[in-house]
Each structure stands twice: as C-alpha cells, then as structure tokens.
Write a protein that holds these residues in place. Structure first.
Motif, PDB file in Angstrom:
ATOM      1  N   THR A  47      91.409  94.411  22.708  1.00  0.00           N
ATOM      2  CA  THR A  47      89.826  94.130  22.694  1.00  0.00           C
ATOM      3  C   THR A  47      89.287  94.405  24.167  1.00  0.00           C
ATOM      4  O   THR A  47      89.993  94.134  25.003  1.00  0.00           O
ATOM      5  CB  THR A  47      89.394  93.216  22.036  1.00  0.00           C
ATOM      6  OG1 THR A  47      87.859  93.050  21.757  1.00  0.00           O
ATOM      7  CG2 THR A  47      89.598  91.717  22.570  1.00  0.00           C
ATOM      8  N   PHE A  48      88.132  94.530  24.370  1.00  0.00           N
ATOM      9  CA  PHE A  48      87.439  94.216  25.652  1.00  0.00           C
ATOM     10  C   PHE A  48      86.597  92.977  25.751  1.00  0.00           C
ATOM     11  O   PHE A  48      85.703  92.462  24.771  1.00  0.00           O
ATOM     12  CB  PHE A  48      86.448  95.336  26.090  1.00  0.00           C
ATOM     13  CG  PHE A  48      85.911  95.092  27.276  1.00  0.00           C
ATOM     14  CD1 PHE A  48      86.484  95.716  28.479  1.00  0.00           C
ATOM     15  CD2 PHE A  48      84.259  95.125  27.237  1.00  0.00           C
ATOM     16  CE1 PHE A  48      85.987  95.795  29.593  1.00  0.00           C
ATOM     17  CE2 PHE A  48      83.965  95.017  28.474  1.00  0.00           C
ATOM     18  CZ  PHE A  48      84.557  95.342  29.585  1.00  0.00           C
ATOM     19  N   LYS A  67      96.966  88.237  25.526  1.00  0.00           N
ATOM     20  CA  LYS A  67      97.788  88.950  26.752  1.00  0.00           C
ATOM     21  C   LYS A  67      96.583  89.390  27.240  1.00  0.00           C
ATOM     22  O   LYS A  67      95.848  90.143  27.048  1.00  0.00           O
ATOM     23  CB  LYS A  67      98.935  89.785  26.413  1.00  0.00           C
ATOM     24  CG  LYS A  67      99.635  90.224  27.522  1.00  0.00           C
ATOM     25  CD  LYS A  67     100.871  90.881  26.905  1.00  0.00           C
ATOM     26  CE  LYS A  67     100.974  92.234  27.939  1.00  0.00           C
ATOM     27  NZ  LYS A  67     101.771  93.369  27.217  1.00  0.00           N
ATOM     28  N   ILE A  68      96.338  89.052  28.662  1.00  0.00           N
ATOM     29  CA  ILE A  68      95.559  89.731  29.678  1.00  0.00           C
ATOM     30  C   ILE A  68      96.308  91.058  30.155  1.00  0.00           C
ATOM     31  O   ILE A  68      97.049  90.932  31.202  1.00  0.00           O
ATOM     32  CB  ILE A  68      94.918  88.731  30.842  1.00  0.00           C
ATOM     33  CG1 ILE A  68      94.459  87.603  30.190  1.00  0.00           C
ATOM     34  CG2 ILE A  68      94.001  89.562  31.851  1.00  0.00           C
ATOM     35  CD1 ILE A  68      93.955  86.295  31.318  1.00  0.00           C
ATOM     36  N   VAL A  69      95.658  92.106  29.786  1.00  0.00           N
ATOM     37  CA  VAL A  69      96.259  93.524  30.219  1.00  0.00           C
ATOM     38  C   VAL A  69      95.477  94.001  31.396  1.00  0.00           C
ATOM     39  O   VAL A  69      96.507  94.546  32.000  1.00  0.00           O
ATOM     40  CB  VAL A  69      95.849  94.552  28.872  1.00  0.00           C
ATOM     41  CG1 VAL A  69      96.555  95.848  29.269  1.00  0.00           C
ATOM     42  CG2 VAL A  69      96.761  93.830  27.639  1.00  0.00           C
ATOM     43  N   LEU A  87      92.042  92.731  26.538  1.00  0.00           N
ATOM     44  CA  LEU A  87      92.914  91.751  25.912  1.00  0.00           C
ATOM     45  C   LEU A  87      93.849  92.140  24.857  1.00  0.00           C
ATOM     46  O   LEU A  87      93.160  93.281  24.238  1.00  0.00           O
ATOM     47  CB  LEU A  87      92.207  90.436  25.501  1.00  0.00           C
ATOM     48  CG  LEU A  87      91.178  89.755  26.487  1.00  0.00           C
ATOM     49  CD1 LEU A  87      90.370  88.964  25.792  1.00  0.00           C
ATOM     50  CD2 LEU A  87      91.922  88.984  27.656  1.00  0.00           C
ATOM     51  N   GLU A  88      94.992  91.516  24.600  1.00  0.00           N
ATOM     52  CA  GLU A  88      95.525  92.155  23.616  1.00  0.00           C
ATOM     53  C   GLU A  88      96.584  90.954  22.750  1.00  0.00           C
ATOM     54  O   GLU A  88      96.721  89.977  23.247  1.00  0.00           O
ATOM     55  CB  GLU A  88      96.838  92.992  24.225  1.00  0.00           C
ATOM     56  CG  GLU A  88      97.454  93.670  23.418  1.00  0.00           C
ATOM     57  CD  GLU A  88      98.692  94.753  23.862  1.00  0.00           C
ATOM     58  OE1 GLU A  88      98.254  95.868  24.292  1.00  0.00           O
ATOM     59  OE2 GLU A  88      99.928  94.210  24.194  1.00  0.00           O
ATOM     60  N   LYS A  89      96.305  91.137  21.331  1.00  0.00           N
ATOM     61  CA  LYS A  89      97.103  90.337  20.530  1.00  0.00           C
ATOM     62  C   LYS A  89      96.822  91.166  19.109  1.00  0.00           C
ATOM     63  O   LYS A  89      96.057  91.691  18.829  1.00  0.00           O
ATOM     64  CB  LYS A  89      96.722  88.667  20.615  1.00  0.00           C
ATOM     65  CG  LYS A  89      95.547  88.491  19.867  1.00  0.00           C
ATOM     66  CD  LYS A  89      95.050  87.149  19.949  1.00  0.00           C
ATOM     67  CE  LYS A  89      95.718  86.178  19.063  1.00  0.00           C
ATOM     68  NZ  LYS A  89      95.501  86.186  17.703  1.00  0.00           N
TER      69      LYS A  89
END
Ligand code: GDP
Length: 155
Positions: free
Chosen positions: A22-23, A49-51, A93-95
C-alpha cells in the motif's frame, strides 16, 4: 513422499504469497510538528515493512495530480494547498492485508471521529490536516506508488 520443509519456511512462503503493498504519506502537518518518527514507529509496530520512503516537497500542480479523483470537491483547493505547504514523507508499505490494516491504523478521516489509539486520533487536529494518507484500494495503491516511486526504488 511428503517433503516437510519446516514450519518457518512454510510461514515465510505464506507471507510472501499473501503480502500486499500500500502507499502512505506522512502529511505536512505531522512533519511540521515533529511526529514523523512516532508515526513510523506506529507503522512498524503494527507489522508493516517499509519498502521505500523519502522526503519530498510537491507543488500544488503535483498535489492536484495525486488527488485528481477529488477534483471538483469543495475541499480540493484547500487540500492541494495544504499538501504542497511543506515537506512530506511518501512511502510504500508491505504486509498481509496492508491496505485495510493501514486504514484501520490511521483512523477516520476526521480525527474527532477516529477511534482511540489510531494515528489520526493521536497526531491529527482537523479533517483537512489529518497527519497521514493511506490508499483505499489496490488500483489506487498502484497509481499512488507509481506517482511517487520508480520501479528501481521498490526492490
Ligand atoms: P481519507 O481516505 O480518509 O484520507 O479521506 P478522503 O479520501 O475522503 O479525503 C482525502 C483527503 O482530503 C483527507 O484525508 C483530507 O486531508 C481531505 N479532506 C476530506 N474531507 C475534507 C473536508 O471536508 N475538508 C477539508 N479541508 N479536507 C478534507
């Protein structure tokens, strides 16, 4: 024959398959007030997780492009003026279930109506200056990620 790969390998694979991006943006009000690190801690604490992340300053025209879906709404001029009023931190962001989970962590658009413990409840002061943005669907997330980041920044 059943090949047993071990519990942690299974969960790592499951995480990879189910993970979603997501952003998000830490908005100018929160950056001005020095809440950037606290908000990032909330986000990481919730398992994201901050990509990718960077500091940016956008023009009014760039804010209008980002919020094009809201063009014509009465608050559009105020919103784009605000979003171009100072530095922001756009991030990817990732999860698992990232889009819905970030929206839950952010709280309602109007901080007065946001649930206790949400980022907007803690760090925002008005419906316009509400500390954080988060994509509301997969298509918007894809558009918004591409608006701020190049593919090479997303490895
Ligand atoms: P969000 O998805 O919770 O961010 O809310 P929306 O997509 O409805 O609106 C986008 C952004 O426009 C919000 O986060 C606010 O910054 C701003 N906004 C929404 N409604 C209002 C309003 O009534 N007045 C003002 N000034 N800004 C608003």
């Amino acid at each position: 024959m059943v090949l047993y790969t071990g519990g942690s390998a299974f969960f790592a694979l499951r995480r990879e398959i189910l993970s979603q991006r997501t952003f998000s943006i830490i908005k100018p009000d929160a950056v001005r007030k020095g809440h950037t690190a606290a908000i990032l801690a909330e986000i990481e604490g919730a398992g994201f997780k901050i990509v990718a992340i960077k500091r940016a300053s956008i023009s009014k025209a760039q804010a209008e492009g980002f919020y094009a879906v809201h063009a014509g709404r009465p608050f559009f001029p105020e919103l784009t003026e605000f979003m171009s009023s100072g530095p922001i931190f756009p991030m990817v962001l990732e999860k698992e279930n990232a889009i819905a989970d970030l929206r839950k962590l952010m709280g309602a658009t109007d901080p007065a109506k946001a649930e206790e413990g949400t980022i907007r409840k803690k760090y925002a002061e008005s419906i316009g200056e509400n500390a954080i943005h988060g994509s509301d669907a997969e298509e918007t997330a894809a558009f918004e990620i591409g608006y701020f980041f190049a593919g090479l920044e997303l490895k």
